[in-house]
Design an enzyme around this catalytic site. Sequence first.
Site, short mmCIF file in Angstrom:
data_model
loop_
_atom_site.label_atom_id
_atom_site.label_comp_id
_atom_site.label_asym_id
_atom_site.label_seq_id
_atom_site.Cartn_x
_atom_site.Cartn_y
_atom_site.Cartn_z
N HIS A 138 0.88 -1.17 0.00
CA HIS A 138 0.00 0.00 0.00
C HIS A 138 0.92 1.22 0.00
O HIS A 138 2.02 1.17 0.53
CB HIS A 138 -0.83 -0.05 1.29
N ASP A 216 3.50 -4.33 7.80
CA ASP A 216 2.22 -3.65 7.73
C ASP A 216 1.14 -4.72 7.91
O ASP A 216 0.91 -5.54 7.01
CB ASP A 216 2.11 -2.95 6.36
N GLN A 219 -4.08 -5.58 6.94
CA GLN A 219 -5.06 -6.51 6.36
C GLN A 219 -5.02 -7.90 7.01
O GLN A 219 -5.74 -8.79 6.59
CB GLN A 219 -4.82 -6.67 4.85
N LYS A 242 -10.05 -1.49 10.45
CA LYS A 242 -10.10 -2.71 9.63
C LYS A 242 -10.25 -3.94 10.51
O LYS A 242 -10.17 -5.09 10.06
CB LYS A 242 -8.82 -2.83 8.79
N CYS A 380 -4.82 2.10 -3.71
CA CYS A 380 -3.63 2.75 -3.10
C CYS A 380 -2.43 1.81 -3.16
O CYS A 380 -1.61 1.77 -2.23
CB CYS A 380 -3.88 3.20 -1.67
N1 7TS Z 1 -1.68 -0.87 4.59
C1 7TS Z 1 -2.55 -1.69 3.99
C2 7TS Z 1 -2.11 -3.06 3.60
C3 7TS Z 1 -3.84 -1.25 3.75
O1 7TS Z 1 -4.71 -2.07 3.17
C4 7TS Z 1 -4.23 0.06 4.15
C5 7TS Z 1 -5.58 0.62 3.83
C6 7TS Z 1 -3.28 0.85 4.81
C7 7TS Z 1 -2.02 0.35 5.00
C8 7TS Z 1 -3.60 2.21 5.31
O2 7TS Z 1 -4.45 2.12 6.40
P1 7TS Z 1 -5.00 3.42 7.12
O3 7TS Z 1 -6.03 2.89 8.06
O4 7TS Z 1 -3.85 4.04 7.83
O5 7TS Z 1 -5.56 4.28 6.05
N2 7TS Z 1 -6.21 0.01 2.74
C9 7TS Z 1 -7.34 0.40 2.13
C10 7TS Z 1 -7.92 -0.34 1.10
O6 7TS Z 1 -7.48 -1.38 0.66
N3 7TS Z 1 -9.03 0.28 0.70
O7 7TS Z 1 -9.19 1.39 1.44
C11 7TS Z 1 -8.15 1.47 2.34
#
Ligand code: 7TS
Length: 421
Positions: A138, A216, A219, A242, A380
Amino acid sequence: MSSVVNKAGETNSVEKAFSAEDIRKDFPILHQQVNGHPLVYLDNAATTQKPQAVIDTLTTYYTQYNSNVHRGAHALSDRATVAFENARKTVAGFLNANKVEEVIWTRGTTEAINLVAYSWARHNLKAGDQLLVSWLEHHSNIVPWQMAAEASGAEVIGMPVTEAGDIDLAALKELLNPRVKLVALNHVSNALGTVNPLEDIIPLVKAETPAVVMVDGAQALAHYPVDVQKLACDFYAFSGHKLFGPTGIGALWGREDLLEAMPPWQGGGEMIERVSFAGTTFNTLPFKFEAGTPDIAGAIAQAAAIDYLQALDREAVIAHENELLAYSLELAQGFPRLHKIGTAKKVAAVFSFNLDGAHPADVGMLLDQQGVAVRTGHHCAQPIMERFGIPGTVRASYSIYNTRDDVKRLFSALEKVQGFL
Ligand code: 7TS
């Protein structure tokens, strides 16, 4: 498929013991019509929905003990502080952290990675160092490293990915050398669902380099139990939203010795021991990295979300989500124009695909008109889209409350989409 033996000595599949239908009842948002159809929510990789227990925890906090923490001046503040610090313990236990002080509250994965990229990287990197970052990442696990590299003169090198969507281990081995100071990769890819074999990759990295490993976990945690000590990574980041919790909260887990050696990254209240114009001293872990009033309600509600998940049979959750993926693949066979993107060895609850001749955004819009919520686009994760030579995908991502019926609804809606396009 896992199985259990009941008292009568009969073997039952765990999926029978696990009821997504029952779980659905705990999630009020799922019970509504969207565009004239019952909602089918398949955008769980973007954010999961919240069980009533989490919503109630937020309401109780704001109606009964909203107060600032670590001030200790009155009863409400004491109650908020205890709940907030207990929530940290819940996260520490959930990840099997060695110490509770190793858990730093952040706004989410993005902020957790930026914390490391600012505090650790900017003070440990020098010109000529290498940062290995996988092509599956990401943007939040790429851009902070590019910024840290720019500031230090270090170099970011992409870790190649195979045609199936797995990290190419042979190519990775070639890249390992003593100049590699950091390896950044996800546990589970948001775009393809690839589950990275961290138990193989991390020992390989540690054997050949002095690198710290930033995982990271955004997910992963909603699907798989994670033990950071067993993984032997150095940093692990996640987002609460998430993981059935609120937006605006998440955490960084880091190895105590690394965190101790890192300087603070944001200055302000909470993170100091004493401030004077003659010089300021900093607070101990974890507060050193938590400047300002934290998301108190969010942290407490996140712990409620973790408790909710932990009360489920985690093996049954995995079996259930695998079953939804297998069913998706089965139904996809009736769609010659559908191409699944990513056929990695192990895939989490993500079904990413394209329909020949159709733009993902159009497919998403036509699904939405039928009450089916998916995400479309590059997710992203533009480098992995570039790797496959596509602008984006349609992504259905499953969670504990999705059912076979949801998958069936997705594919019957896709049939209509094909008719339109
Ligand atoms: N890393 C991964 C693997 C992600 O899927 C996401 C967000 C982030 C980092 C960032 O997370 P945040 O909570 O700090 O924004 N992924 C997604 C997605 O797949 N669709 O919308 C957000």
